[in-house]
Design an enzyme around this catalytic site. Sequence first.
Site, PDB file in Angstrom:
ATOM      1  N   ASP A 207       0.517   5.229   1.639  1.00 40.94           N
ATOM      2  CA  ASP A 207      -0.210   5.804   2.769  1.00 40.94           C
ATOM      3  C   ASP A 207      -1.220   6.860   2.323  1.00 40.94           C
ATOM      4  O   ASP A 207      -0.952   7.674   1.434  1.00 40.94           O
ATOM      5  CB  ASP A 207       0.768   6.456   3.747  1.00 40.94           C
ATOM      6  CG  ASP A 207       1.596   5.434   4.511  1.00 40.94           C
ATOM      7  OD1 ASP A 207       1.111   4.297   4.701  1.00 40.94           O
ATOM      8  OD2 ASP A 207       2.722   5.766   4.915  1.00 40.94           O
TER       9      ASP A 207
ATOM     10  N   HIS B 191       4.692   0.116   0.353  1.00 41.66           N
ATOM     11  CA  HIS B 191       5.451  -0.615   1.372  1.00 41.66           C
ATOM     12  C   HIS B 191       4.580  -1.685   2.018  1.00 41.66           C
ATOM     13  O   HIS B 191       3.356  -1.693   1.881  1.00 41.66           O
ATOM     14  CB  HIS B 191       6.043   0.332   2.428  1.00 41.66           C
ATOM     15  CG  HIS B 191       5.038   1.220   3.094  1.00 41.66           C
ATOM     16  ND1 HIS B 191       4.511   2.334   2.488  1.00 41.66           N
ATOM     17  CD2 HIS B 191       4.465   1.167   4.328  1.00 41.66           C
ATOM     18  CE1 HIS B 191       3.657   2.941   3.304  1.00 41.66           C
ATOM     19  NE2 HIS B 191       3.601   2.240   4.424  1.00 41.66           N
TER      20      HIS B 191
ATOM     21  N   HIS C 120       0.831  -1.203   0.000  1.00 40.21           N
ATOM     22  CA  HIS C 120       0.000   0.000   0.000  1.00 40.21           C
ATOM     23  C   HIS C 120       0.866   1.254   0.000  1.00 40.21           C
ATOM     24  O   HIS C 120       2.044   1.225   0.371  1.00 40.21           O
ATOM     25  CB  HIS C 120      -0.918   0.017   1.227  1.00 40.21           C
ATOM     26  CG  HIS C 120      -0.182   0.163   2.535  1.00 40.21           C
ATOM     27  ND1 HIS C 120       0.534  -0.869   3.106  1.00 40.21           N
ATOM     28  CD2 HIS C 120      -0.036   1.235   3.368  1.00 40.21           C
ATOM     29  CE1 HIS C 120       1.073  -0.459   4.234  1.00 40.21           C
ATOM     30  NE2 HIS C 120       0.755   0.816   4.418  1.00 40.21           N
TER      31      HIS C 120
ATOM     32  N   ARG D  54       5.784   6.735  13.733  1.00 36.55           N
ATOM     33  CA  ARG D  54       5.872   7.292  12.388  1.00 36.55           C
ATOM     34  C   ARG D  54       5.339   8.717  12.363  1.00 36.55           C
ATOM     35  O   ARG D  54       4.322   9.025  13.000  1.00 36.55           O
ATOM     36  CB  ARG D  54       5.054   6.436  11.408  1.00 36.55           C
ATOM     37  CG  ARG D  54       5.283   6.797   9.943  1.00 36.55           C
ATOM     38  CD  ARG D  54       4.232   6.162   9.057  1.00 36.55           C
ATOM     39  NE  ARG D  54       2.933   6.821   9.219  1.00 36.55           N
ATOM     40  CZ  ARG D  54       1.789   6.325   8.778  1.00 36.55           C
ATOM     41  NH1 ARG D  54       1.766   5.146   8.178  1.00 36.55           N
ATOM     42  NH2 ARG D  54       0.654   6.984   8.955  1.00 36.55           N
TER      43      ARG D  54
END
Length: 312
Positions: free
Chosen positions: A140, A288, A138, A303
Amino acid sequence: MTITQSTKVGSPPLRDHRVPGDTLVEGPRTVRRLAPGQVDKPYQLFELAPLGPLLGAEIRGLDLSRPLTPALREELHRALLEWKVLFFRAQRLSSRAQRDFARTWGELETNPFLATGDDSEVARFDRNALPTFENVWHADTTFRENPSLGAVLQLHQLPPAGGDTMWADMGAAYDNLPPEVRERVDGLRAVHDFLPGFARFAAPEQLARFQEEFPPVEHPVVRVHPETGRRTLFVNVSFTTRIVGLEREESDRLLRQLFQQAHLPEVQVRYRWRPGDIAFWDNRATQHYAVNDYAPHRRVAERVAIVGDRPY
């Protein structure tokens, strides 16, 4: 893929042995790291060690807890555009230092679907078992009008083994589409929605509120990277639901073929973490996949995401 039938006299006809043509077939791959016009030149302010020929490079000799000079920020940005994901070993940044580093690239993004750390701009991933939503290819927040430019991820606690993360170069994935498929998808648009990726983690009353806040959006199936000009495949399993203008069956079949392109090992890099490591990736150029192979052990990461632009 069709094997030419033998023409030897007396040879029996071959049975139909074609492979259904909407997935992947063997053969040479196009591996091109740079977009046309990008210049491959040495770096002056740090050492760069490639992890593969296409994407992923370790940056050595920097302490990210210190403010970046304009020259260093410019050279790191060039490395990001050329290698798509950068790795920094053993940085062990505080949440504040991680935020400060990410802010050098723009306004920070918050995500109401994710747990937070000590600050609303820091997403915290604390995993030791299913369910999870990161172990699928996917990009983000493509359900937003302005998906993330990129993200800075730090690993704080790791399992004894496993817990790697993989990235795929979606420019190279586009390059490896058959020419007739590239011609077909250029100019198409697709619908992106948060529901496939996050619906199963929210209560019904939350879903109703989120559907008002995040209505479906349309993005090009193939986006042009705003800085390199490279054409990149911009659909993903987590958030892309259909291609505009196609019947459902045709849309599903084409999306399956496009989703598969991230699965080519030739366009991937895999990173084995150590505590305190940082990864900084270009969300406009990559997808990723966080490998979920460590239960019942614990994996903790934080993150910070950077607001991007609207794909075109």
